[in-house]
Enzyme design. Structure first.
Site, mmCIF file in Angstrom:
data_model
loop_
_atom_site.group_PDB
_atom_site.id
_atom_site.type_symbol
_atom_site.label_atom_id
_atom_site.label_comp_id
_atom_site.label_asym_id
_atom_site.label_seq_id
_atom_site.Cartn_x
_atom_site.Cartn_y
_atom_site.Cartn_z
ATOM 1 N N CYS A 1 0.838 -1.215 0.000
ATOM 2 C CA CYS A 1 0.000 0.000 0.000
ATOM 3 C C CYS A 1 0.866 1.254 0.000
ATOM 4 O O CYS A 1 0.530 2.250 -0.643
ATOM 5 C CB CYS A 1 -0.884 0.040 1.241
ATOM 6 S SG CYS A 1 -2.007 -1.329 1.334
ATOM 7 N N ASP B 1 -20.989 12.340 -14.404
ATOM 8 C CA ASP B 1 -22.396 12.080 -14.034
ATOM 9 C C ASP B 1 -22.483 11.258 -12.744
ATOM 10 O O ASP B 1 -23.564 10.836 -12.345
ATOM 11 C CB ASP B 1 -23.127 11.367 -15.179
ATOM 12 C CG ASP B 1 -22.457 10.033 -15.568
ATOM 13 O OD1 ASP B 1 -21.444 9.660 -14.930
ATOM 14 O OD2 ASP B 1 -22.950 9.374 -16.496
#
Ligand code: BEZ
Length: 225
Positions: free
Chosen positions: A46, A139
């Site tokens: 990570c 959107d």
């Protein structure tokens, strides 16, 4: 069934992050957005991923994509981990990254968004978050979902490549073929009739002959956005 499918609207969740409280839709605004999840703070893969994401922040900004990460620890841990991530990049070890990290210590969001990896567990036996990539359009609908297990780090060059394809194909009636890179030729989408395609792509269409005689492999130079 938790999780998100292509075309689903992003949930308008509220969350604490390293840059304060957010409402997800307000955070996205009219931009594209990428949400990438991580198994845990202070973990090696990570750290390399967030370091690379930080370095690539100007590339995402150029494409009008807002970045946000998620990991199942709290804000204080995220801020402390951010110093390590900057140090990994050989930058000043500050708490500042060019994107917020969502705190999800109760895994509520990870469960809602279908992000848990059943094969990777913490010392208490609780599942960790998988490496999810969600890309949302302006959107607020999900345009791309990629799911990696915790043990496999992502390729952020591929994520940028995919964003380029998503943005091109959102506005032009084309699709990008295997291993496409920006600047390569693209394919005319199958639903577009030849006559219409000729009008839309004045630079020309090259159709590869095939044993079936079907004329579906139609290439055209990449149109300008
Ligand atoms: C890591 O980020 O290095 C990692 C996290 C969970 C499982 C395996 C690797």
């Amino acid at each position: 069934m938790p999780g998100l499918l292509l075309g689903d609207e992003a949930p308008n969740f509220e969350a604490d992050t390293t840059q304060g409280k957010i409402r997800f839709h307000d955070f996205l605004g009219d931009s594209w957005g990428i949400l990438f999840s991580h198994p845990r703070d202070f973990t090696p893969v990570c750290t390399t991923e967030l370091g690379r994401a930080a370095k690539l922040a100007p590339e995402f900004a150029k494409r009008n994509v807002k970045m946000i990460a998620l990991s199942i620890d709290n804000v204080n841990d995220h801020l402390s981990w951010s110093k390590d991530i900057n140090a990994y990049n050989n930058d000043e070890p500050s708490e500042k990254l060019p994107f917020p990290i969502i705190a999800d210590s109760k895994r509520e969001l990870a469960i809602k968004l279908g992000m848990l990896d059943p094969d990777e567990r913490d010392k208490d036996g609780m599942p960790l978050t998988a490496r999810v990539v969600f890309v949302f359009g302006p959107d607020k609908k999900l345009k791309l979902s990629i799911l990696y297990p915790a043990t496999t780090g992502r390729n952020f060059d591929e994520i940028l490549r995919v964003v380029d394809s998503l943005q091109l194909t959102a506005y032009k009636k084309v699709a990008t073929p295997v291993d496409w890179k920006p600047g390569d030729s693209v394919m005319v989408i199958p639903s577009l009739a030849d006559e219409e395609a000729k009008k839309l792509f004045p630079e020309g269409i090259f159709t590869k002959e095939l044993p079936s005689g079907k004329k579906y492999l139609r290439y055209t130079p990449q149109p300008n956005p």
